[in-house]
Structure formats: structure tokens, C-alpha cells
Design a protein around this motif. Structure first.
Motif, short mmCIF file in Angstrom:
data_model
loop_
_atom_site.label_atom_id
_atom_site.label_comp_id
_atom_site.label_asym_id
_atom_site.label_seq_id
_atom_site.Cartn_x
_atom_site.Cartn_y
_atom_site.Cartn_z
N GLY A 113 0.87 -1.39 0.03
CA GLY A 113 0.07 -0.07 0.01
C GLY A 113 0.76 1.33 0.06
N LEU A 114 0.66 2.15 -1.00
CA LEU A 114 1.33 3.42 -1.16
C LEU A 114 0.45 4.64 -1.34
N THR A 115 0.74 5.76 -1.10
CA THR A 115 0.00 7.06 -1.26
C THR A 115 0.20 6.98 -2.91
N MET A 116 -0.83 7.60 -3.43
CA MET A 116 -0.73 7.80 -5.01
C MET A 116 0.33 8.59 -5.61
N ARG A 117 0.88 9.62 -5.05
CA ARG A 117 1.89 10.04 -5.19
C ARG A 117 3.37 9.26 -5.35
N ASP A 118 3.41 8.29 -4.15
CA ASP A 118 4.52 7.32 -4.26
C ASP A 118 4.15 6.38 -5.52
N LEU A 119 3.20 5.95 -5.73
CA LEU A 119 2.79 4.96 -6.63
C LEU A 119 2.88 5.46 -7.97
N TRP A 206 9.44 -0.64 -3.05
CA TRP A 206 9.83 0.86 -3.18
C TRP A 206 10.37 1.31 -1.49
N GLY A 208 10.87 4.35 0.24
CA GLY A 208 10.24 5.78 0.67
C GLY A 208 11.64 6.56 1.16
N ASP A 211 13.25 7.13 -2.17
CA ASP A 211 12.43 7.30 -3.44
C ASP A 211 12.91 6.43 -4.52
N GLN A 241 -6.49 2.60 -12.92
CA GLN A 241 -5.63 4.10 -12.92
C GLN A 241 -4.75 4.21 -14.20
#
Length: 304
Positions: A113-119, A206, A208, A211, A241
Motif C-alpha cells: 500500500g502506497l500513496t498515489m504520489r509514491d505509486l 519501494w 520511501g 524514493d 488507474q
């Protein structure tokens, strides 16, 4: 050789064969913890090993000699092109036991699970990483690619997969697959590449903090067509998406060629039919579910 007789298992599920564990401990020294990280299917045999200084490695036993050969070749000749921390590194390999000892790449599974920004960052970087892999200078030679033989082989393969699936396919699904198979001649015009072979989110880490994305699992890496590496992403996260598709190809450095656009649905159909038959035999519900979802999309005429 160090022989370990009492190593705690964090999640007991599958024991490492003693000879393989002895080999691993000989290579990396004392091991304080073993954790089974295999996928939920019989052919998957992967363990996380932790040393006294908290350094982690992964020990993998390949399902077959062919997959062992592919993966070791990829780690030796293609993966180094990706750069530091962009994939595990091959620490040692034992052909007699089909065992690979790998360093641990930084990061956590994208599936966590990631934020959309990270995805968005993940998909852009995966596009870039796959392009680097596809262009790996020492992995394969496109000059040896026989495009006509590939068309013949894949045409025969589609027929065999449809026959093997049998009653698992509805009439509409079978008609859709056979209709899409008419685009197979376009394979001759598709760019060849050294592919990952199983490019999907579950094979990406990923980190974080830095990055940075990293690729995992190269047992299906081989010379093939660049478009082969887009199949699982096209019928998976890109359907829900589509903006992830756009950033992926920004990272990749080019869009699909017209022949690739023509064959992508066919490649997805062939993968789904093969997965449906194999997954049903093997009791792999995840593969069966993915195949069903793909066939449903193709029957509806979804754009890939």
C-alpha cells in the motif's frame, strides 16, 4: 562447513533442506533467523536469512533447471546494468541444488500500500528500469532473434493453451482469444529485448527513504519482445488507474509502437488462457483469478 541445528523459524511453513542451509551458512557465515517468504504455491521456495549483524539475504530454490539458468544468467549479465540497490545481487549459486543466494534490496513490497504520489513514482521508475533491462548490452543479442520462428511458436502455443483450458473457457472467451490470435503476425515487427518476464507490482520494492524502486524475481528473464513485459501491468493496475500507464511510458522513454498495440491484447489473452489452465491444475487461486479478470476485460473490448 558450519552446520546449524537450531535456527528459529519466524513463520514455520516450509523447512530449508539441510544441505542447502549448510551451503548458505558456508557462504555468508552464521545465520540467526530464517523466515519463509515463499508465495502460497508449492513451486515457490524462498527464505529470508538474517545474520548476527542484522544483514539480510534471500535464499531461493528454483522450480526447475531452466528457470535456474534464466535467473542466474539475468543476475550475472543484465541486473548489474540497473545500478546499485535497484535489484538484489547474486551472492552465490549452486547448480546442483538449484539454489541462489541473493542480497536484500532496500524497500517494501508495493502491494503493502502506497500513496498515489509514491505509486506514480514507482511506475515511472519501473518504466525506466525495464527500459534499462531491455537494453542490457551483455544479456542478449537481438541479432539472434528469429521473428518468424517466434510467430510460428506462439501461434502453436495459443492453440495448445486453448485446448488445455478446454471447458474452463466459455464460448465467448474462446472466440475472443482466437479472434485476437489473428494479430500474431504483427509480432515480427515488434522490438526484441531482454525482458524481466513477470513485470508486475508484486515484484517491485519501494524505498520511501530514498524514493527508489527495485525489481525482484528474474526467473523468467530472457530474450523476447519488449511488449511481453507490459502485459501484466496493462491488465492490472493500469486498467483502474490509467495515469500510471502514462507515467510508466514516460519513464520507459517511448510509447507502444503500432505493432505492439496490435499484439498486446493477444499476448494478454495467451497469458490468461495459459494461467487459467495451469492455475487450475496447480490449485493457484491467485493465477486463476488474474486470468479470469483478464479474459473478462478482453471480452468487453477493454483498451490495453
Amino acid at each position: 562447513m558450519v552446520v546449524l541445528t537450531s535456527i528459529p523459524m519466524a513463520r514455520p511453513r516450509m523447512s530449508i533442506p539441510g544441505s542447502v542451509l549448510d551451503w548458505a551458512s558456508y557462504v555468508i557465515g552464521p545465520i540467526t533467523l530464517v523466515r519463509d517468504t515463499s508465495w502460497d504455491r508449492e513451486s515457490s521456495k524462498v527464505w529470508e536469512l538474517t545474520c548476527p549483524d542484522s544483514t539480510r539475504y534471500f535464499l531461493k530454490i528454483s522450480p526447475s533447471k531452466a528457470l535456474y539458468a534464466r535467473e542466474t544468467h539475468a543476475y550475472r549479465f543484465a541486473v548489474p546494468s540497473l545500478g546499485p540497490d535497484r535489484a538484489p545481487r547474486l551472492q552465490a549459486a549452486d547448480p546442483d541444488q538449484l539454489a541462489l543466494l541473493l542480497t536484500a534490496a532496500p524497500g517494501q513490497p508495493v502491494a503493502a500500500g502506497l500513496t498515489m504520489r509514491d505509486l506514480l513514482k514507482v511506475h515511472r521508475q519501473v518504466g525506466w528500469l525495464l527500459r534499462v533491462l531491455h537494453d542490457a548490452p551483455h544479456a542478449s543479442s537481438s541479432a539472434s532473434w528469429d521473428s518468424r520462428a517466434e510467430v510460428r511458436a506462439r501461434t502453436e502455443s495459443v492453440g495448445k493453451h486453448v485446448a488445455a483450458a478446454g471447458d474452463l473457457l466459455t464460448r465467448t472467451e474462446e472466440e475472443t482469444v482466437l479472434r485476437l490470435a489473428r494479430n500474431l503476425p504483427h509480432l515480427e515487427a515488434c522490438p526484441a529485448a531482454f525482458i524481466h518476464g513477470d513485470a508486475q507490482e508484486r515484484n517491485v520494492l519501494w524505498d520511501g527513504r530514498s524514493d527508489c524502486a527495485a525489481l525482484l524475481d528474474f526467473e523468467r528473464a530472457r530474450p523476447a519482445l519488449a511488449v511481453d513485459d507490459f502485459v501484466h501491468l496493462a491488465v492490472g493496475p493500469w486498467q483502474q488507474q490509467p495515469w500510471l500507464r502514462r507515467v510508466f511510458f514516460t519513464g520507459y522513454g517511448r510509447e507502444l509502437t503500432e505493432p505492439e498495440r496490435q499484439v498486446l491484447p493477444m499476448l494478454a489473452a495467451a497469458d490468461a488462457v495459459s494461467g487459467l489452465a495451469w492455475g487450475t491444475r496447480a490449485g493457484d487461486n491467485e493465477v486463476v483469478h488474474r486470468a479470469r479478470v483478464t479474459l473478462k476485460l478482453l471480452c468487453k473490448g477493454a483498451a490495453l
